[in-house]
Design a protein around this motif. Structure first.
Motif, PDB file in Angstrom:
ATOM      1  N   PHE B  11       0.858  -1.178   0.000  1.00  0.00           N
ATOM      2  CA  PHE B  11       0.000   0.000   0.000  1.00  0.00           C
ATOM      3  C   PHE B  11       0.892   1.226   0.000  1.00  0.00           C
ATOM      4  N   ASN B  14       4.344   0.695   1.005  1.00  0.00           N
ATOM      5  CA  ASN B  14       4.520  -0.084   2.224  1.00  0.00           C
ATOM      6  C   ASN B  14       4.233  -1.554   1.904  1.00  0.00           C
ATOM      7  N   VAL B  16       3.389  -4.946   2.485  1.00  0.00           N
ATOM      8  CA  VAL B  16       2.792  -5.673   3.609  1.00  0.00           C
ATOM      9  C   VAL B  16       2.995  -7.179   3.439  1.00  0.00           C
ATOM     10  N   PRO B  35       2.082 -10.854  14.767  1.00  0.00           N
ATOM     11  CA  PRO B  35       1.991  -9.581  15.480  1.00  0.00           C
ATOM     12  C   PRO B  35       0.994  -8.629  14.830  1.00  0.00           C
ATOM     13  N   SER B  36       0.528  -7.664  15.606  1.00  0.00           N
ATOM     14  CA  SER B  36      -0.412  -6.656  15.100  1.00  0.00           C
ATOM     15  C   SER B  36       0.188  -5.910  13.918  1.00  0.00           C
ATOM     16  N   GLY B  37      -0.602  -5.674  12.903  1.00  0.00           N
ATOM     17  CA  GLY B  37      -0.136  -4.876  11.771  1.00  0.00           C
ATOM     18  C   GLY B  37       0.759  -5.623  10.818  1.00  0.00           C
ATOM     19  N   CYS B  38       0.860  -6.955  10.958  1.00  0.00           N
ATOM     20  CA  CYS B  38       1.750  -7.701  10.068  1.00  0.00           C
ATOM     21  C   CYS B  38       1.055  -8.087   8.770  1.00  0.00           C
ATOM     22  N   GLY B  39      -0.258  -7.834   8.684  1.00  0.00           N
ATOM     23  CA  GLY B  39      -0.943  -8.107   7.415  1.00  0.00           C
ATOM     24  C   GLY B  39      -1.885  -9.295   7.448  1.00  0.00           C
ATOM     25  N   LYS B  40      -2.358  -9.685   8.622  1.00  0.00           N
ATOM     26  CA  LYS B  40      -3.268 -10.831   8.703  1.00  0.00           C
ATOM     27  C   LYS B  40      -4.617 -10.499   8.058  1.00  0.00           C
ATOM     28  N   THR B  41      -5.115  -9.298   8.387  1.00  0.00           N
ATOM     29  CA  THR B  41      -6.394  -8.898   7.795  1.00  0.00           C
ATOM     30  C   THR B  41      -6.266  -8.763   6.279  1.00  0.00           C
ATOM     31  N   VAL B  42      -5.138  -8.194   5.855  1.00  0.00           N
ATOM     32  CA  VAL B  42      -4.904  -8.052   4.418  1.00  0.00           C
ATOM     33  C   VAL B  42      -4.921  -9.426   3.749  1.00  0.00           C
ATOM     34  N   GLN B  85     -13.215  -7.659  11.742  1.00  0.00           N
ATOM     35  CA  GLN B  85     -12.557  -7.362  13.020  1.00  0.00           C
ATOM     36  C   GLN B  85     -13.428  -6.452  13.886  1.00  0.00           C
TER      37      GLN B  85
HETATM   38  N1  LIG Z   1      -6.483  -0.289   2.566  1.00  0.00           N
HETATM   39  C1  LIG Z   1      -5.257  -0.047   3.074  1.00  0.00           C
HETATM   40  N2  LIG Z   1      -4.579   1.043   2.677  1.00  0.00           N
HETATM   41  C2  LIG Z   1      -3.348   1.305   3.155  1.00  0.00           C
HETATM   42  N3  LIG Z   1      -2.706   0.548   4.045  1.00  0.00           N
HETATM   43  C3  LIG Z   1      -3.329  -0.555   4.496  1.00  0.00           C
HETATM   44  C4  LIG Z   1      -4.639  -0.921   4.026  1.00  0.00           C
HETATM   45  N4  LIG Z   1      -5.012  -2.060   4.635  1.00  0.00           N
HETATM   46  C5  LIG Z   1      -3.986  -2.399   5.442  1.00  0.00           C
HETATM   47  N5  LIG Z   1      -2.988  -1.506   5.371  1.00  0.00           N
HETATM   48  C6  LIG Z   1      -1.700  -1.570   6.074  1.00  0.00           C
HETATM   49  O1  LIG Z   1      -1.267  -2.905   6.041  1.00  0.00           O
HETATM   50  C7  LIG Z   1      -0.667  -3.265   7.253  1.00  0.00           C
HETATM   51  C8  LIG Z   1      -1.260  -4.541   7.776  1.00  0.00           C
HETATM   52  O2  LIG Z   1      -2.589  -4.311   8.181  1.00  0.00           O
HETATM   53  P1  LIG Z   1      -3.526  -5.460   8.755  1.00  0.00           P
HETATM   54  O3  LIG Z   1      -3.608  -6.564   7.785  1.00  0.00           O
HETATM   55  O4  LIG Z   1      -4.798  -4.807   9.123  1.00  0.00           O
HETATM   56  O5  LIG Z   1      -2.769  -5.942  10.071  1.00  0.00           O
HETATM   57  P2  LIG Z   1      -3.236  -7.047  11.110  1.00  0.00           P
HETATM   58  O6  LIG Z   1      -2.254  -8.148  10.986  1.00  0.00           O
HETATM   59  O7  LIG Z   1      -3.149  -6.403  12.457  1.00  0.00           O
HETATM   60  O8  LIG Z   1      -4.611  -7.450  10.759  1.00  0.00           O
HETATM   61  C9  LIG Z   1      -0.812  -2.091   8.203  1.00  0.00           C
HETATM   62  O9  LIG Z   1       0.409  -1.409   8.262  1.00  0.00           O
HETATM   63  C10 LIG Z   1      -1.867  -1.240   7.527  1.00  0.00           C
HETATM   64  O10 LIG Z   1      -1.605   0.115   7.773  1.00  0.00           O
END
Ligand SMILES: Nc1ncnc2c1ncn2[C@@H]1O[C@H](COP(=O)(O)OP(=O)(O)O)[C@@H](O)[C@H]1O
Ligand SMILES: [Mg+2]
Lengths: 266, 244
Positions: B11, B14, B16, B35-42, B85
Motif C-alpha cells: 500500500f 509499504n 505488507v 503480530p499486530s499490523g503484520c498483514g493478517k487482515t490483508v 474485526q
Molecule cells: N487499505 C489499506 N490502505 C493502506 N494501508 C493498508 C490498508 N489495509 C492495510 N494496510 C496496512 O497494512 C498493514 C497490515 O494491516 P492489517 O492486515 O490490518 O494488520 P493485522 O495483521 O493487524 O490485521 C498495516 O500497516 C496497515 O496500515
C-alpha cells in the motif's frame, strides 16, 4: 525557469481533475449497469424517495416562497420606472420555470440529501460495512447508489414543480399587496407568457441535476478514507463538487434547451 | 482448499505481504497468528477477493479469484461467510435485520422461517432476545457475536473469522471457541481464524500458521508449531502463553 517550477504544482490541478472525472465516469458506468440487473429493491427506492423527496418539501416550499417574493419585489421596483408592473408575474414565472426553480431546488437537495448520502456511505466505507455487503454477495453500488440516483432523478423535478408553484404564489402575494398590481392583469400576463415548454425544459434540467448531484455525492462517499475525519471531508467535498457541477451543467443545458425548446418562438 | 502462492501486496510503497505462500485444507480449522499490523487482515481479504494481489495468486477450490468478473465473483462469494474485526454491522438496521439480511437477499424464505433461523443463530452466539437492539446499543463483544451470527446465517462452506475473540472476556472467548469448533464439526466447513490468543489457538486449531514480515514463517499442527525452531514463533508462543 524557476517561475516555471513554481507553477508545476498548479499544472497538476487540471490533471487531477481529469483523473477524478475519469474515476467518476467509471463509477457511474458501473452503477448504471448494475441498476438494470435484478434484484430491484423497490422498498429501498421508495425509502430514498421519501427521504429525498417528501422530507425536502418544507425546505423547498420555504425557499420557493421567499425566492418568489424577493424576485417580485426587485422586478416590481425596476418595472415601476417604465410603468410595466403588470409584467412582474410573467417575468418571475419565466425565470423560475427556466432557471431558478431547478437550480435552487437542486442546490437545496444537495445541501440536505447529497451531504447525507456522502456521510452515510462514507461511514459505511470506513467501518467496513461496504466490504461486508460485498462479502455477502450484494453489490454495494446496486444496493446503495441505484436507489439514491433513481430517487433524485424523479424527486428533484417534482420538487421543482412545487418550487415553481410556491414561488409564483409568493410573487402574486407581493405583487398584489405591496406593489398594488391588480390581480387580473398579473395572472393574465403570467398565463400568456409562460409556455408549457418553459416548465418542461426546467424539469428536464432538474432531472439531470438530480442525476449529477446523486452520483457525485455517492461517489464522494465511496472514496472516503480515514475514519470520522475522512467522513467529514467527504461530506464537505460532496456538497461543493455537486453544487459546482450543477452550475456548470446548467450552463450547457441552458444553451441546449434554449435551442431546442424555445427557438421556434423567436 | 485455499491455495495462496507468492502473494505480494503493498500500500503506497509499504510492502505488507512479500511472497506469502499458504495452503488451507478443507474441513479443518486453520488459525493464523502474527503480530499486530503484520498483514493478517490483508491476507484474509485476499481470500475472499476484497483485495487483489499485486503479484501472485489466490485459488479457492481450484478457482483463481483474480480471473472472476464481478458477476462470477458475486456468485462465488456465496460459499463464504466473513466476520470482520470490528463486526461491520449495518448501523441503520437492528440486530434482527442484520442477521436476516443475507437470508432476505439470497433466499426465498418466508418471514416466519427467517425469524426462526435468526432466533436460532442468535441463541448459538448467546444473544437471545436482542433482536430489536440497534448496533450502537451493543458492546464490542456483542457486536462481534451478532456479526458471527450474520456470517453463519447462510451456512457457508468457508468461514473467515477476523479476530473473533479479541476484546471478549475469558468465558465468552471459550464460548466462541466452542462455537467455531461446533460449527466446523456440524457443517464440516473450512474455517480460517485470525487470532492473538495462543492458548485458544492451540485448543481449536488443526493447523496454525504464523505471518511474520510478509511471509508465513511456520505452518503445521499445534504440536509441530510448538516445536518450531523459528525464533519469532518461539517468542510469540512464550509471550502469548504468559499472557493467557
Ligand atoms: N487499505 C489499506 N490502505 C493502506 N494501508 C493498508 C490498508 N489495509 C492495510 N494496510 C496496512 O497494512 C498493514 C497490515 O494491516 P492489517 O492486515 O490490518 O494488520 P493485522 O495483521 O493487524 O490485521 C498495516 O500497516 C496497515 O496500515
Ligand atoms: Mg487485523
Amino acid at each position: 525557469m524557476t517561475l516555471l517550477l513554481k507553477w508545476i504544482p498548479f499544472l497538476n490541478v487540471p490533471l487531477e481533475l481529469l483523473g477524478a472525472l475519469g474515476r467518476w465516469c467509471r463509477f457511474v458506468w458501473a452503477a448504471v449497469t448494475w441498476s438494470f440487473q435484478p434484484p430491484y429493491r423497490w422498498r429501498s427506492w421508495f425509502c430514498q424517495m421519501q427521504f429525498i423527496g417528501v422530507q425536502s418539501l418544507p425546505i423547498i416550499m420555504l425557499t420557493g416562497l421567499f425566492t418568489g417574493m424577493v424576485f417580485a419585489l426587485q422586478t416590481g421596483k425596476t418595472f415601476a420606472i417604465f410603468k410595466m408592473q403588470n409584467l412582474v408575474g410573467s417575468t418571475v414565472a419565466l425565470a423560475l420555470a427556466r432557471e431558478i426553480a431547478p437550480v435552487f431546488t437542486a442546490l437545496m437537495v444537495t445541501a440536505r440529501a447529497g451531504s447525507a448520502m456522502a456521510a452515510e456511505i462514507g461511514t459505511m466505507k470506513v467501518t467496513e460495512q461496504i466490504d461486508a455487503l460485498r462479502t455477502m454477495a450484494v453489490d454495494p453500488l446496486q444496493y446503495l447508489v441505484t436507489p439514491r440516483v433513481i430517487a433524485c432523478i424523479f424527486m428533484v423535478p417534482l420538487l421543482t414543480i412545487v418550487f415553481n408553484y410556491i414561488g409564483c404564489l409568493g410573487a402574486y402575494v407581493v405583487g398584489t399587496t405591496l406593489l398594488d398590481i391588480p390581480s387580473g392583469p398579473f395572472l393574465r400576463h403570467l398565463y400568456w407568457y409562460l409556455d408549457p415548454d418553459d416548465i418542461f425544459g426546467g424539469l428536464i434540467k432538474a432531472a439531470v441535476f438530480g442525476f449529477f448531484l446523486a452520483t457525485v455525492s455517492c461517489y464522494k462517499g465511496f472514496r472516503t478514507e480515514g475514519g470520522a475525519e475522512g467522513v467529514g471531508r467527504a461530506t464537505t467535498s460532496a456538497v461543493v463538487a455537486s453544487s459546482v457541477t450543477i452550475l456548470v451543467v446548467d450552463y450547457f443545458l441552458t444553451t441546449w434547451i434554449l435551442e431546442f425548446f424555445t427557438s421556434h418562438r423567436h | 482448499m485455499i491455495e495462496i502462492t507468492d502473494l505480494h501486496k503493498s500500500f503506497n510503497g509499504n510492502a505488507v505481504l512479500q511472497g506469502l505462500n499458504l495452503s488451507i485444507p478443507d474441513g479443518k480449522i486453520t488459525v493464523i497468528i502474527g503480530p499486530s499490523g503484520c498483514g493478517k487482515t490483508v491476507l484474509l481479504r485476499h481470500m475472499i477477493g476484497l483485495l487483489q494481489p499485486d503479484r501472485g495468486r489466490v485459488m479457492v477450490d481450484r478457482v483463481n479469484l483474480s480471473a472472476l468478473d464481478r458477476v462470477q465473483m458475486n456468485a462465488f462469494r456465496g460459499r463464504f461467510g466473513m466476520l470482520f474485526q470490528q463486526a461491520a454491522l449495518f448501523d441503520s438496521m437492528n440486530v434482527f435485520e442484520n442477521v436476516a439480511f443475507p437470508l432476505r437477499e439470497h433466499t426465498q424464505k418466508t418471514d416466519g422461517e427467517i425469524q426462526k433461523i435468526v432466533a436460532e443463530k442468535l441463541a448459538l452466539v448467546g444473544l437471545t432476545g436482542t433482536e430489536t437492539k440497534m448496533p450502537s446499543e451493543l458492546s464490542g463483544g456483542m457486536r462481534k457475536r451478532v456479526g458471527l451470527a450474520r456470517a453463519i446465517a447462510l451456512q457457508p462452506k468457508i468461514i473467515l473469522y477476523d479476530e473473533p475473540t479479541t476484546g471478549l472476556d475469558p468465558i465468552m472467548t471459550e464460548a466462541i471457541d466452542n462455537l467455531i469448533l461446533e460449527t466446523q464439526r456440524k457443517m464440516n466447513v473450512t474455517s480460517v481464524v485470525i487470532s492473538h490468543d495462543i492458548p485458544s489457538s492451540f485448543r481449536i486449531a488443526d493447523q496454525i500458521s504464523m505471518v511474520y514480515k510478509g511471509r508465513i514463517v511456520e505452518s503445521g499442527t499445534a504440536e509441530a508449531f510448538r516445536n518450531s525452531k523459528h525464533e519469532a514463533v518461539q517468542e510469540f508462543i512464550r509471550k502469548g502463553e504468559g499472557k493467557g
